[in-house]
Design a protein around this motif. Structure first.
Motif, PDB file in Angstrom:
ATOM      1  N   MET A  37       8.367  11.207  -2.179  1.00 44.62           N
ATOM      2  CA  MET A  37       7.795  10.143  -1.368  1.00 44.62           C
ATOM      3  C   MET A  37       6.689  10.710  -0.480  1.00 44.62           C
ATOM      4  SD  MET A  37       9.611   7.347   1.163  1.00 44.62           S
ATOM      5  CE  MET A  37      10.341   6.392  -0.167  1.00 44.62           C
ATOM      6  N   GLY A  38       6.922  11.893   0.089  1.00 40.54           N
ATOM      7  CA  GLY A  38       5.895  12.536   0.892  1.00 40.54           C
ATOM      8  C   GLY A  38       4.666  12.876   0.070  1.00 40.54           C
ATOM      9  N   TYR A  39       4.877  13.370  -1.137  1.00 37.38           N
ATOM     10  CA  TYR A  39       3.746  13.730  -2.001  1.00 37.38           C
ATOM     11  C   TYR A  39       2.914  12.513  -2.368  1.00 37.38           C
ATOM     12  CZ  TYR A  39       1.078  14.867  -6.135  1.00 37.38           C
ATOM     13  OH  TYR A  39       0.044  14.985  -7.035  1.00 37.38           O
ATOM     14  N   PHE A  40       3.561  11.486  -2.926  1.00 36.47           N
ATOM     15  CA  PHE A  40       2.788  10.332  -3.393  1.00 36.47           C
ATOM     16  C   PHE A  40       2.141   9.577  -2.237  1.00 36.47           C
ATOM     17  CE2 PHE A  40       5.672  10.669  -7.184  1.00 36.47           C
ATOM     18  CZ  PHE A  40       4.673  10.926  -8.098  1.00 36.47           C
ATOM     19  N   ALA A  41       2.844   9.436  -1.137  1.00 37.73           N
ATOM     20  CA  ALA A  41       2.270   8.720   0.002  1.00 37.73           C
ATOM     21  C   ALA A  41       1.103   9.491   0.607  1.00 37.73           C
ATOM     22  CB  ALA A  41       3.349   8.461   1.056  1.00 37.73           C
ATOM     23  N   SER A  42       1.272  10.792   0.791  1.00 39.30           N
ATOM     24  CA  SER A  42       0.217  11.559   1.462  1.00 39.30           C
ATOM     25  C   SER A  42      -1.036  11.679   0.602  1.00 39.30           C
ATOM     26  CB  SER A  42       0.734  12.951   1.844  1.00 39.30           C
ATOM     27  OG  SER A  42       1.069  13.728   0.700  1.00 39.30           O
ATOM     28  N   ARG A  43      -0.860  11.867  -0.686  1.00 40.95           N
ATOM     29  CA  ARG A  43      -2.029  12.024  -1.548  1.00 40.95           C
ATOM     30  C   ARG A  43      -2.742  10.703  -1.796  1.00 40.95           C
ATOM     31  NH1 ARG A  43      -2.164  14.081  -7.750  1.00 40.95           N
ATOM     32  NH2 ARG A  43      -4.425  14.166  -7.953  1.00 40.95           N
ATOM     33  N   SER A  44      -1.992   9.608  -1.804  1.00 37.37           N
ATOM     34  CA  SER A  44      -2.604   8.310  -2.094  1.00 37.37           C
ATOM     35  C   SER A  44      -3.038   7.565  -0.840  1.00 37.37           C
ATOM     36  CB  SER A  44      -1.628   7.425  -2.879  1.00 37.37           C
ATOM     37  OG  SER A  44      -0.538   7.012  -2.062  1.00 37.37           O
ATOM     38  N   ALA A  45      -2.718   8.080   0.350  1.00 36.26           N
ATOM     39  CA  ALA A  45      -3.036   7.364   1.589  1.00 36.26           C
ATOM     40  C   ALA A  45      -4.533   7.152   1.767  1.00 36.26           C
ATOM     41  CB  ALA A  45      -2.461   8.114   2.788  1.00 36.26           C
ATOM     42  N   ALA A  46      -5.353   7.976   1.150  1.00 35.50           N
ATOM     43  CA  ALA A  46      -6.808   7.762   1.214  1.00 35.50           C
ATOM     44  C   ALA A  46      -7.188   6.410   0.610  1.00 35.50           C
ATOM     45  CB  ALA A  46      -7.535   8.883   0.491  1.00 35.50           C
ATOM     46  N   LEU A  47      -6.371   5.907  -0.299  1.00 29.68           N
ATOM     47  CA  LEU A  47      -6.629   4.626  -0.949  1.00 29.68           C
ATOM     48  C   LEU A  47      -6.155   3.449  -0.108  1.00 29.68           C
ATOM     49  CD1 LEU A  47      -5.374   5.715  -4.483  1.00 29.68           C
ATOM     50  CD2 LEU A  47      -7.750   5.119  -3.955  1.00 29.68           C
ATOM     51  N   GLY A  48      -5.492   3.726   1.003  1.00 26.79           N
ATOM     52  CA  GLY A  48      -4.911   2.676   1.838  1.00 26.79           C
ATOM     53  C   GLY A  48      -3.402   2.759   1.771  1.00 26.79           C
ATOM     54  N   THR A  49      -2.762   1.674   1.350  1.00 28.99           N
ATOM     55  CA  THR A  49      -1.314   1.674   1.122  1.00 28.99           C
ATOM     56  C   THR A  49      -1.074   1.150  -0.298  1.00 28.99           C
ATOM     57  OG1 THR A  49      -1.131  -0.521   2.151  1.00 28.99           O
ATOM     58  CG2 THR A  49      -0.710   1.402   3.553  1.00 28.99           C
ATOM     59  N   PRO A  50      -1.473   1.931  -1.292  1.00 29.68           N
ATOM     60  CA  PRO A  50      -1.480   1.432  -2.679  1.00 29.68           C
ATOM     61  C   PRO A  50      -0.086   1.206  -3.244  1.00 29.68           C
ATOM     62  CG  PRO A  50      -1.883   3.780  -2.643  1.00 29.68           C
ATOM     63  CD  PRO A  50      -1.914   3.328  -1.216  1.00 29.68           C
ATOM     64  N   VAL A  56      -0.262   5.385 -10.348  1.00 31.93           N
ATOM     65  CA  VAL A  56      -0.082   5.829 -11.737  1.00 31.93           C
ATOM     66  C   VAL A  56      -1.437   5.960 -12.417  1.00 31.93           C
ATOM     67  CG1 VAL A  56       0.799   5.152 -14.012  1.00 31.93           C
ATOM     68  CG2 VAL A  56       2.252   4.915 -12.000  1.00 31.93           C
ATOM     69  N   ALA A  57      -2.324   5.001 -12.177  1.00 32.99           N
ATOM     70  CA  ALA A  57      -3.644   5.007 -12.814  1.00 32.99           C
ATOM     71  C   ALA A  57      -4.494   6.172 -12.338  1.00 32.99           C
ATOM     72  CB  ALA A  57      -4.364   3.689 -12.532  1.00 32.99           C
ATOM     73  N   THR A  58      -4.488   6.447 -11.046  1.00 40.34           N
ATOM     74  CA  THR A  58      -5.371   7.475 -10.509  1.00 40.34           C
ATOM     75  C   THR A  58      -4.787   8.878 -10.627  1.00 40.34           C
ATOM     76  OG1 THR A  58      -4.520   6.950  -8.296  1.00 40.34           O
ATOM     77  CG2 THR A  58      -6.620   5.952  -8.931  1.00 40.34           C
ATOM     78  N   PHE A  59      -3.463   9.003 -10.584  1.00 45.18           N
ATOM     79  CA  PHE A  59      -2.840  10.327 -10.694  1.00 45.18           C
ATOM     80  C   PHE A  59      -2.648  10.725 -12.151  1.00 45.18           C
ATOM     81  CE2 PHE A  59      -0.561  10.758  -6.316  1.00 45.18           C
ATOM     82  CZ  PHE A  59      -1.692  10.283  -5.669  1.00 45.18           C
ATOM     83  N   HIS A  60      -2.447   9.749 -13.028  1.00 43.35           N
ATOM     84  CA  HIS A  60      -2.398   9.874 -14.492  1.00 43.35           C
ATOM     85  C   HIS A  60      -1.178  10.599 -15.056  1.00 43.35           C
ATOM     86  CE1 HIS A  60      -3.409  11.604 -18.516  1.00 43.35           C
ATOM     87  NE2 HIS A  60      -3.792  10.347 -18.728  1.00 43.35           N
ATOM     88  N   LEU A 123     -10.243   8.108  -6.813  1.00 39.33           N
ATOM     89  CA  LEU A 123      -9.443   8.891  -5.878  1.00 39.33           C
ATOM     90  C   LEU A 123     -10.333   9.809  -5.058  1.00 39.33           C
ATOM     91  CD1 LEU A 123      -6.599   9.417  -4.878  1.00 39.33           C
ATOM     92  CD2 LEU A 123      -6.316  11.108  -6.706  1.00 39.33           C
ATOM     93  N   ALA A 124     -11.316  10.410  -5.697  1.00 38.72           N
ATOM     94  CA  ALA A 124     -12.258  11.266  -4.980  1.00 38.72           C
ATOM     95  C   ALA A 124     -13.072  10.455  -3.982  1.00 38.72           C
ATOM     96  CB  ALA A 124     -13.188  11.961  -5.973  1.00 38.72           C
ATOM     97  N   ALA A 125     -13.549   9.286  -4.398  1.00 33.68           N
ATOM     98  CA  ALA A 125     -14.350   8.458  -3.510  1.00 33.68           C
ATOM     99  C   ALA A 125     -13.553   8.035  -2.282  1.00 33.68           C
ATOM    100  CB  ALA A 125     -14.851   7.226  -4.259  1.00 33.68           C
ATOM    101  N   ALA A 126     -12.275   7.724  -2.480  1.00 27.35           N
ATOM    102  CA  ALA A 126     -11.432   7.333  -1.353  1.00 27.35           C
ATOM    103  C   ALA A 126     -11.303   8.469  -0.344  1.00 27.35           C
ATOM    104  CB  ALA A 126     -10.054   6.918  -1.858  1.00 27.35           C
TER     105      ALA A 126
END
Length: 274
Positions: A37-50, A56-60, A123-126
């Motif tokens: 939960m810490g990994y997915f939330a922290s890495r995806s937080a740049a996208l907002g609250t996805p 799944v789409a951006t991490f692949h 993901l990079a742009a975010a």
């Protein structure tokens, strides 16, 4: 064209936050539960609250069920800004031993971002859109992270264009020695059945043997995927950004080496199928 050594250094300077011994405790301190939960939330937080599908789409490379166990519950349990604060604090602590070098390089690395074509690199742009930090060490890490995710987005584009699912991409990378993990299937959340199906598809292509070992064709194909990623990366950098990266290469590689000496247990452990 920038070298693999440069991108390896960028990845190394970025990725320590995922393996830091106290990363789980840090994110639990703001309400999250467990490592993933810490990994997915922290890495995806740049996208907002996805929600899970976007991650799944951006991490692949991760099984959807692994993401779905963490999201969207993470955003109910923890404030997104506090998650980002812990992510930056982790990065700051991990870079303390090379803080002087990171501070000196921060404005030059940040300047590269102005010459990147972010189209098709969500993901990079975010990450590039996150506000710059007043702390030059954190600002350095933010810029390095945007560049690391830039190459990652380019790689995902190449993998999907080649018709490789997350499971297949990981199975091929593992069999050809591109990953350091002993059990990529378990780490990425794939079932034995899903993994076997992915291997069967790669066998049909002639890239793997039925026992999962790589063929010569498979090893060549995996190398070609990296070469294609290099070309996509280069195509998205304008002349000035590419030139700036070339001039930064020796210093970033040296800084990553110093960081690895300080953190041997964390160095050289990529999380993505790259």
């Amino acid at each position: 064209m920038t070298s693999r050594a440069l991108w390896s250094a960028i990845s190394q300077l970025h990725s320590g936050v995922y393996f830091a011994p106290d990363s789980k405790a840090r994110y639990e301190s703001v309400g999250l539960k467990g490592y993933w939960m810490g990994y997915f939330a922290s890495r995806s937080a740049a996208l907002g609250t996805p929600r899970p599908r976007l991650v799944v789409a951006t991490f692949h490379g991760f099984a959807p069920r692994l993401v779905e166990r963490a999201l969207p519950d993470a955003w109910r349990l923890a404030d997104r800004d506090r998650v980002l604060e812990q992510r930056y604090a982790l990065a700051r602590d991990l870079l303390e031993g090379v803080a002087e070098g990171a501070t000196a390089l921060a404005p030059r690395v940040r300047s590269v971002l102005a010459g990147v074509d972010w189209a098709g690199k969500p993901l990079a742009a975010a990450h590039a859109e996150l506000p710059a930090s007043d702390d030059p060490v954190i600002d350095f890490w933010q810029s390095v992270t945007a560049l690391r995710e830039y190459r990652g987005d380019c790689h995902v584009a190449v993998l999907t264009a080649a018709g490789l699912s997350g499971a297949a991409a990981n199975a091929l990378a593992e069999s050809t020695g591109w990953l350091r993990h002993a059990d990529q299937r378990t780490m990425r959340g794939w079932t034995e059945e899903e993994w076997a199906e992915a291997i069967a598809g790669l066998v049909t292509r002639g890239w793997l043997e039925p026992d999962g070992t790589a063929t010569e064709t498979g090893r060549a194909a995996r190398a070609q995927l990296e070469d294609a990623t290099d070309r996509v990366v280069a195509a998205g950098l304008d002349r000035e950004a590419a030139s700036r990266l070339v001039t930064l290469e020796a210093e970033l590689v040296d800084l990553a080496g110093q960081w690895a000496d300080d953190h041997p247990a964390l160095a050289g452990r990529p999380l993505r199928s790259s």
